[in-house]
Every structure is written in C-alpha cells, then in structure tokens.
Design a protein around this motif. Structure first.
Motif, PDB file in Angstrom:
ATOM      1  N   LEU A  28       6.311   7.868  -3.405  1.00  0.00           N
ATOM      2  CA  LEU A  28       4.866   7.702  -3.233  1.00  0.00           C
ATOM      3  C   LEU A  28       4.406   6.369  -3.819  1.00  0.00           C
ATOM      4  CD1 LEU A  28       3.680  11.314  -4.045  1.00  0.00           C
ATOM      5  CD2 LEU A  28       3.945  10.250  -1.793  1.00  0.00           C
ATOM      6  N   ASN A  29       4.957   5.287  -3.295  1.00  0.00           N
ATOM      7  CA  ASN A  29       4.511   3.973  -3.777  1.00  0.00           C
ATOM      8  C   ASN A  29       4.290   2.981  -2.640  1.00  0.00           C
ATOM      9  OD1 ASN A  29       7.107   3.447  -2.980  1.00  0.00           O
ATOM     10  ND2 ASN A  29       7.885   2.981  -5.012  1.00  0.00           N
ATOM     11  N   ARG A  30       4.357   3.449  -1.407  1.00  0.00           N
ATOM     12  CA  ARG A  30       4.090   2.550  -0.289  1.00  0.00           C
ATOM     13  C   ARG A  30       3.353   3.203   0.889  1.00  0.00           C
ATOM     14  NH1 ARG A  30       5.648   0.255   4.431  1.00  0.00           N
ATOM     15  NH2 ARG A  30       7.181   1.865   4.864  1.00  0.00           N
ATOM     16  N   PRO A  31       3.808   4.351   1.364  1.00  0.00           N
ATOM     17  CA  PRO A  31       3.185   4.860   2.598  1.00  0.00           C
ATOM     18  C   PRO A  31       1.816   5.485   2.361  1.00  0.00           C
ATOM     19  CG  PRO A  31       4.748   6.467   1.794  1.00  0.00           C
ATOM     20  CD  PRO A  31       4.839   5.269   0.875  1.00  0.00           C
ATOM     21  N   CYS A  49      -7.135  11.137   2.848  1.00  0.00           N
ATOM     22  CA  CYS A  49      -5.937  10.304   2.942  1.00  0.00           C
ATOM     23  C   CYS A  49      -5.898   9.322   1.788  1.00  0.00           C
ATOM     24  CB  CYS A  49      -5.895   9.568   4.279  1.00  0.00           C
ATOM     25  SG  CYS A  49      -5.786  10.674   5.715  1.00  0.00           S
ATOM     26  N   LEU A  50      -4.683   8.907   1.441  1.00  0.00           N
ATOM     27  CA  LEU A  50      -4.482   8.045   0.282  1.00  0.00           C
ATOM     28  C   LEU A  50      -3.437   6.990   0.606  1.00  0.00           C
ATOM     29  CD1 LEU A  50      -4.649   7.450  -2.860  1.00  0.00           C
ATOM     30  CD2 LEU A  50      -2.800   9.126  -3.089  1.00  0.00           C
ATOM     31  N   SER A  51      -3.768   5.745   0.284  1.00  0.00           N
ATOM     32  CA  SER A  51      -2.778   4.674   0.365  1.00  0.00           C
ATOM     33  C   SER A  51      -2.043   4.640  -0.960  1.00  0.00           C
ATOM     34  CB  SER A  51      -3.466   3.330   0.620  1.00  0.00           C
ATOM     35  OG  SER A  51      -4.204   3.367   1.812  1.00  0.00           O
ATOM     36  N   GLY A 100       5.356   4.466   8.326  1.00  0.00           N
ATOM     37  CA  GLY A 100       5.333   3.126   8.893  1.00  0.00           C
ATOM     38  C   GLY A 100       4.137   2.293   8.469  1.00  0.00           C
ATOM     39  N   HIS A 101       3.145   2.937   7.860  1.00  0.00           N
ATOM     40  CA  HIS A 101       1.943   2.217   7.489  1.00  0.00           C
ATOM     41  C   HIS A 101       1.450   2.694   6.127  1.00  0.00           C
ATOM     42  CE1 HIS A 101       2.122   2.020  11.910  1.00  0.00           C
ATOM     43  NE2 HIS A 101       1.629   0.808  11.745  1.00  0.00           N
ATOM     44  N   SER A 102       0.600   1.895   5.523  1.00  0.00           N
ATOM     45  CA  SER A 102       0.099   2.230   4.185  1.00  0.00           C
ATOM     46  C   SER A 102      -1.405   2.428   4.149  1.00  0.00           C
ATOM     47  CB  SER A 102       0.489   1.142   3.186  1.00  0.00           C
ATOM     48  OG  SER A 102      -0.040  -0.108   3.602  1.00  0.00           O
ATOM     49  N   SER A 103      -2.087   2.331   5.270  1.00  0.00           N
ATOM     50  CA  SER A 103      -3.541   2.427   5.289  1.00  0.00           C
ATOM     51  C   SER A 103      -4.010   3.870   5.327  1.00  0.00           C
ATOM     52  CB  SER A 103      -4.095   1.695   6.512  1.00  0.00           C
ATOM     53  OG  SER A 103      -5.454   2.040   6.735  1.00  0.00           O
ATOM     54  N   SER A 104      -4.800   4.237   4.329  1.00  0.00           N
ATOM     55  CA  SER A 104      -5.356   5.593   4.306  1.00  0.00           C
ATOM     56  C   SER A 104      -6.335   5.798   5.463  1.00  0.00           C
ATOM     57  CB  SER A 104      -6.033   5.874   2.969  1.00  0.00           C
ATOM     58  OG  SER A 104      -7.025   4.898   2.704  1.00  0.00           O
ATOM     59  N   TYR A 105      -7.110   4.779   5.783  1.00  0.00           N
ATOM     60  CA  TYR A 105      -8.052   4.891   6.896  1.00  0.00           C
ATOM     61  C   TYR A 105      -7.305   5.133   8.203  1.00  0.00           C
ATOM     62  CZ  TYR A 105     -11.661   3.722  10.292  1.00  0.00           C
ATOM     63  OH  TYR A 105     -12.539   3.771  11.340  1.00  0.00           O
ATOM     64  N   ALA A 106      -6.251   4.359   8.421  1.00  0.00           N
ATOM     65  CA  ALA A 106      -5.494   4.500   9.661  1.00  0.00           C
ATOM     66  C   ALA A 106      -4.869   5.886   9.771  1.00  0.00           C
ATOM     67  CB  ALA A 106      -4.424   3.419   9.747  1.00  0.00           C
ATOM     68  N   LEU A 107      -4.332   6.389   8.675  1.00  0.00           N
ATOM     69  CA  LEU A 107      -3.699   7.707   8.726  1.00  0.00           C
ATOM     70  C   LEU A 107      -4.703   8.783   9.083  1.00  0.00           C
ATOM     71  CD1 LEU A 107      -1.352   9.618   8.364  1.00  0.00           C
ATOM     72  CD2 LEU A 107      -1.827   9.652   5.905  1.00  0.00           C
ATOM     73  N   CYS A 108      -5.874   8.722   8.471  1.00  0.00           N
ATOM     74  CA  CYS A 108      -6.884   9.747   8.743  1.00  0.00           C
ATOM     75  C   CYS A 108      -7.405   9.694  10.184  1.00  0.00           C
ATOM     76  CB  CYS A 108      -8.043   9.614   7.760  1.00  0.00           C
ATOM     77  SG  CYS A 108      -7.868  10.653   6.286  1.00  0.00           S
ATOM     78  N   HIS A 109      -7.188   8.593  10.860  1.00  0.00           N
ATOM     79  CA  HIS A 109      -7.663   8.465  12.235  1.00  0.00           C
ATOM     80  C   HIS A 109      -6.527   8.500  13.247  1.00  0.00           C
ATOM     81  CE1 HIS A 109     -11.214   7.159   9.998  1.00  0.00           C
ATOM     82  NE2 HIS A 109     -11.901   7.488  11.074  1.00  0.00           N
ATOM     83  N   ASN A 110      -5.315   8.731  12.750  1.00  0.00           N
ATOM     84  CA  ASN A 110      -4.175   8.836  13.651  1.00  0.00           C
ATOM     85  C   ASN A 110      -3.349  10.059  13.255  1.00  0.00           C
ATOM     86  OD1 ASN A 110      -4.286   6.324  15.410  1.00  0.00           O
ATOM     87  ND2 ASN A 110      -4.522   5.459  13.368  1.00  0.00           N
TER      88      ASN A 110
END
Length: 125
Positions: A28-31, A49-51, A100-110
């Motif tokens: 839990l230090n990147r995704p 979601c959390l980055s 593959g990504h670290s953005s909390s915003y992106a995860l919550c919308h994908n």
C-alpha cells in the motif's frame, strides 16, 4: 493479488462499523485503493478511494461526511470507518485496487483491476 474484506455485520440506524481489507501480493505505497458497495437491485457504486502514494482521498458527493477511508501500511490493510449508518447503507461492501494507477479520483470513477470478496453490511432496527 488478494484482498480479504471483513468487519461487516448487523447494526442499528445511527450506529458505526469499521470494515477492514487485508491486502497481499502488493504493498500500500503506490496504487489507488477503494471501497465500493452494491445494494440489492442496484448497481455497484464507489464509496471512498485513497491514493496510497500521497494519501489523497476521494469521496463521491453522496458519500461525504459519514465515511472515512484510511490505511495501515505496517499491516498492509485498508479500512472504511462508517458512522451514523442509515437503512440505505445496507449493501455488500467490496474493497478494490487499481494496480495500474495511483489516482483516488480515477479509481472512484472507474473500475478496480482487482476486487476483494465482499462483506455484508445490514442496517436495521
């Protein structure tokens, strides 16, 4: 990659629960990691979601104020603190990760790349 969710149960309206999601196969230090839920007859929706590389959180507008996502890197575990629970919070709660990504915003919308098995939360009097 494995995600093991736990902590669900039966709680009265206004009560609190803390869900845990133990992660293995990655650290839990990147995704980006997150919690999602699916109520009966409804689509799955993002809760929080959390980055993990910068601790930036994202909450959909409908989830702000009562839910808090956090992590413990030593235990490689993420948490969802849920307060002032309502009947409509009844759902199966899932943890997920986007490797593959670290953005909390992106995860919550994908969609996460990997899902945990879900834990049932029932809010009832």
């Amino acid at each position: 990659v494995q995600l093991q969710a736990s902590g669900g149960g039966l709680v009265q309206p206004g009560g609190s629960l803390r869900l845990s999601c133990a992660a293995s196969g990655f650290t839990l230090n990147r995704p980006a990691v997150g919690w999602f839920r699916q109520a009966p007859g409804k689509e799955r929706e993002a809760v929080a979601c959390l980055s993990t590389n910068n601790d930036i959180t994202h909450y959909p507008d409908s989830m702000k104020g009562r839910f808090t996502i956090s992590r413990d890197t030593a235990k490689n575990t993420i948490y969802l603190q849920m307060n002032n629970l309502r009947l409509e919070d009844t759902a199966v709660y899932y943890c997920g990760v986007d490797l593959g990504h670290s953005s909390s915003y992106a995860l919550c919308h994908n969609q996460p790349t990997d899902w945990g098995q879900g834990t049932q939360v029932t809010v009832s009097s």
